[in-house]
Write a protein that holds these residues in place. Structure first.
Motif, PDB file in Angstrom:
ATOM      1  N   GLY A 130      -4.070  -8.879 -17.632  1.00  0.00           N
ATOM      2  CA  GLY A 130      -3.083  -9.291 -16.424  1.00  0.00           C
ATOM      3  C   GLY A 130      -3.393  -8.388 -15.180  1.00  0.00           C
ATOM      4  N   THR A 131      -2.775  -8.660 -14.265  1.00  0.00           N
ATOM      5  CA  THR A 131      -2.925  -7.952 -13.069  1.00  0.00           C
ATOM      6  C   THR A 131      -2.100  -6.916 -12.410  1.00  0.00           C
ATOM      7  N   HIS A 132      -2.392  -6.354 -11.409  1.00  0.00           N
ATOM      8  CA  HIS A 132      -1.662  -5.133 -10.858  1.00  0.00           C
ATOM      9  C   HIS A 132      -1.892  -4.859  -9.843  1.00  0.00           C
ATOM     10  N   THR A 133      -1.951  -5.827  -9.015  1.00  0.00           N
ATOM     11  CA  THR A 133      -2.229  -5.711  -7.362  1.00  0.00           C
ATOM     12  C   THR A 133      -3.691  -5.617  -7.216  1.00  0.00           C
ATOM     13  N   TYR A 134      -4.207  -5.500  -5.781  1.00  0.00           N
ATOM     14  CA  TYR A 134      -5.644  -5.146  -5.722  1.00  0.00           C
ATOM     15  C   TYR A 134      -5.738  -3.687  -5.481  1.00  0.00           C
ATOM     16  N   ASP A 135      -4.784  -2.974  -4.749  1.00  0.00           N
ATOM     17  CA  ASP A 135      -5.246  -1.503  -4.560  1.00  0.00           C
ATOM     18  C   ASP A 135      -4.047  -0.601  -4.903  1.00  0.00           C
ATOM     19  N   HIS A 136      -3.255  -0.940  -5.939  1.00  0.00           N
ATOM     20  CA  HIS A 136      -1.974  -0.112  -6.200  1.00  0.00           C
ATOM     21  C   HIS A 136      -1.261   0.332  -5.436  1.00  0.00           C
ATOM     22  N   VAL A 137      -0.615  -0.609  -4.520  1.00  0.00           N
ATOM     23  CA  VAL A 137       0.171  -0.254  -3.362  1.00  0.00           C
ATOM     24  C   VAL A 137       1.523  -0.422  -3.847  1.00  0.00           C
ATOM     25  N   ASP A 138       2.374   0.300  -3.105  1.00  0.00           N
ATOM     26  CA  ASP A 138       3.876   0.179  -3.584  1.00  0.00           C
ATOM     27  C   ASP A 138       4.437  -1.031  -2.721  1.00  0.00           C
ATOM     28  N   LEU A 139       4.619  -2.107  -3.419  1.00  0.00           N
ATOM     29  CA  LEU A 139       4.935  -3.431  -2.742  1.00  0.00           C
ATOM     30  C   LEU A 139       6.061  -3.429  -2.097  1.00  0.00           C
ATOM     31  N   SER A 140       7.111  -2.308  -2.624  1.00  0.00           N
ATOM     32  CA  SER A 140       8.406  -2.395  -2.047  1.00  0.00           C
ATOM     33  C   SER A 140       8.263  -1.726  -0.505  1.00  0.00           C
ATOM     34  N   SER A 141       7.432  -1.309  -0.346  1.00  0.00           N
ATOM     35  CA  SER A 141       7.193  -1.016   1.140  1.00  0.00           C
ATOM     36  C   SER A 141       6.644  -1.715   2.252  1.00  0.00           C
ATOM     37  N   LEU A 142       6.336  -3.059   1.621  1.00  0.00           N
ATOM     38  CA  LEU A 142       5.608  -4.152   2.200  1.00  0.00           C
ATOM     39  C   LEU A 142       6.427  -5.081   2.640  1.00  0.00           C
ATOM     40  N   SER A 143       6.298  -5.982   3.517  1.00  0.00           N
ATOM     41  CA  SER A 143       6.899  -7.203   3.874  1.00  0.00           C
ATOM     42  C   SER A 143       6.712  -8.088   2.604  1.00  0.00           C
ATOM     43  N   ASN A 144       7.583  -9.055   2.497  1.00  0.00           N
ATOM     44  CA  ASN A 144       7.516 -10.036   1.286  1.00  0.00           C
ATOM     45  C   ASN A 144       5.978 -10.617   1.543  1.00  0.00           C
ATOM     46  N   GLN A 145       5.729 -11.070   2.602  1.00  0.00           N
ATOM     47  CA  GLN A 145       4.279 -11.823   2.833  1.00  0.00           C
ATOM     48  C   GLN A 145       3.173 -11.032   2.405  1.00  0.00           C
ATOM     49  N   GLU A 146       3.370  -9.637   2.988  1.00  0.00           N
ATOM     50  CA  GLU A 146       2.168  -8.568   2.713  1.00  0.00           C
ATOM     51  C   GLU A 146       2.169  -8.173   1.124  1.00  0.00           C
ATOM     52  N   ALA A 147       3.370  -8.202   0.555  1.00  0.00           N
ATOM     53  CA  ALA A 147       3.334  -7.942  -0.909  1.00  0.00           C
ATOM     54  C   ALA A 147       2.803  -9.107  -1.654  1.00  0.00           C
ATOM     55  N   ILE A 148       3.170 -10.389  -1.449  1.00  0.00           N
ATOM     56  CA  ILE A 148       2.523 -11.521  -2.139  1.00  0.00           C
ATOM     57  C   ILE A 148       0.926 -11.535  -2.050  1.00  0.00           C
ATOM     58  N   ALA A 149       0.381 -11.262  -0.686  1.00  0.00           N
ATOM     59  CA  ALA A 149      -0.829 -11.371  -0.238  1.00  0.00           C
ATOM     60  C   ALA A 149      -1.665 -10.242  -1.264  1.00  0.00           C
ATOM     61  N   GLU A 150      -1.082  -9.101  -1.502  1.00  0.00           N
ATOM     62  CA  GLU A 150      -1.619  -8.050  -2.282  1.00  0.00           C
ATOM     63  C   GLU A 150      -1.865  -8.316  -3.538  1.00  0.00           C
ATOM     64  N   ILE A 151      -0.717  -9.089  -4.315  1.00  0.00           N
ATOM     65  CA  ILE A 151      -0.582  -9.520  -5.817  1.00  0.00           C
ATOM     66  C   ILE A 151      -1.763 -10.624  -5.643  1.00  0.00           C
ATOM     67  N   TYR A 152      -1.725 -11.565  -5.054  1.00  0.00           N
ATOM     68  CA  TYR A 152      -2.871 -12.617  -5.063  1.00  0.00           C
ATOM     69  C   TYR A 152      -4.125 -12.226  -4.890  1.00  0.00           C
ATOM     70  N   ALA A 153      -4.317 -11.118  -4.034  1.00  0.00           N
ATOM     71  CA  ALA A 153      -5.894 -10.231  -3.956  1.00  0.00           C
ATOM     72  C   ALA A 153      -6.262  -9.708  -5.050  1.00  0.00           C
ATOM     73  N   GLY A 154      -5.269  -8.982  -5.876  1.00  0.00           N
ATOM     74  CA  GLY A 154      -5.554  -8.490  -7.055  1.00  0.00           C
ATOM     75  C   GLY A 154      -5.809  -9.372  -8.070  1.00  0.00           C
ATOM     76  N   GLN A 155      -5.127 -10.663  -8.216  1.00  0.00           N
ATOM     77  CA  GLN A 155      -5.468 -11.617  -9.105  1.00  0.00           C
ATOM     78  C   GLN A 155      -6.730 -12.396  -8.902  1.00  0.00           C
ATOM     79  N   GLN A 156      -7.138 -12.715  -7.603  1.00  0.00           N
ATOM     80  CA  GLN A 156      -8.415 -13.192  -7.128  1.00  0.00           C
ATOM     81  C   GLN A 156      -9.614 -12.186  -7.912  1.00  0.00           C
ATOM     82  N   ALA A 157      -9.434 -10.988  -7.620  1.00  0.00           N
ATOM     83  CA  ALA A 157     -10.501 -10.118  -7.850  1.00  0.00           C
ATOM     84  C   ALA A 157     -10.555  -9.990  -9.167  1.00  0.00           C
TER      85      ALA A 157
END
Length: 239
Positions: free
Chosen positions: A86-113
């Motif tokens: 499975g996946t765990h974001t790209y760079d282990h960022v605290d997603l609760s500190s990001l905007s929803n758009q930024e968080a989803i982008a981080e999740i997606y970047a991890g999945q793509q990598a």
């Protein structure tokens, strides 16, 4: 480390549970799901894979995109051994500190990598996703679920990231598991102490009558990407 014979596996390897959506996994008393976050990492992930093989059990590895990029062949080895990725974001960022758009982008970047690391073997990560630090809010969790990720929560946190001995981590994890009687156990395959304690942990599970459940995902892919588990190496796609 001595090699265990198959007759020593006992009943430790349990059933396979296929999951199509976030929510309760339907575990029975005595059932354990092993999960490893933050890898892969050379020197620890490969040792953990050998131990899992020796006990005949399967785990779920929630990989960071940055780690999969650094060790793509090791990511593929996890899949080749029959474990779920499975996946765990790209760079282990605290997603609760990001905007929803930024968080989803981080999740997606991890999945793509992670997907890119597995692509040479015609594999792709499962839909399982875990929040770094287990930090989330309702909006981001809902967005992840609507994006077809299956959020994998934690019942027993080993806290193996504490600067403790393997024995201390082992005892705490077993105590918490015994108190619950079942659940999803969180380890990290980046720590030497985790690799060191794992043989004793699995032996203790076996002696106490637990069974290790394997997880698989179903129901389509993340962002409409087909999902194929490690079984695809033997021509068995997951659907």
């Amino acid at each position: 480390m001595p090699t265990l014979q198959s007759t020593q596996f006992g009943k430790l390897p349990g059933r396979t549970v296929t999951v199509s959506e976030s929510g309760p996994l339907g575990l029975e008393q005595g059932e354990v799901i092993l999960t490893f976050d933050d890898g892969p990492r050379a020197g620890t992930t490969d040792s953990i894979l050998d131990t899992l093989d020796q006990f005949g059990v399967k785990a779920t590895f929630l990989m960071l995109g940055s780690s999969a990029e650094r060790y793509p062949s090791l990511a593929r080895e996890v899949a080749a051994r029959g474990h779920t990725i499975g996946t765990h974001t790209y760079d282990h960022v605290d997603l609760s500190s990001l905007s929803n758009q930024e968080a989803i982008a981080e999740i997606y970047a991890g999945q793509q990598a992670v997907a890119a690391a597995l692509a040479p073997d015609n594999l792709a990560p499962s839909r399982f996703f875990r929040f770094p630090y287990l930090a989330q809010n309702g909006l981001i969790r809902t967005s992840a679920v609507e994006s077809r990720f299956i959020v994998l929560d934690v019942d027993i946190d080993s806290k193996d990231y504490y600067a403790e001995t393997p024995q201390q981590v082992l005892e705490r994890t077993l105590d918490r598991l015994d108190e619950r009687g079942a659940g999803v156990v969180l380890f990290h395959d980046i720590h030497l102490r985790t690799a060191a304690l794992l043989p004793d942990f699995l032996k203790a599970l076996q002696e106490r009558g637990y069974q290790v459940v394997a997880l698989r995902s179903s129901g389509g892919g993340v962002f409409d990407t087909p999902v194929i588990t490690a079984d695809a190496s033997r021509g068995i796609p997951e659907n």
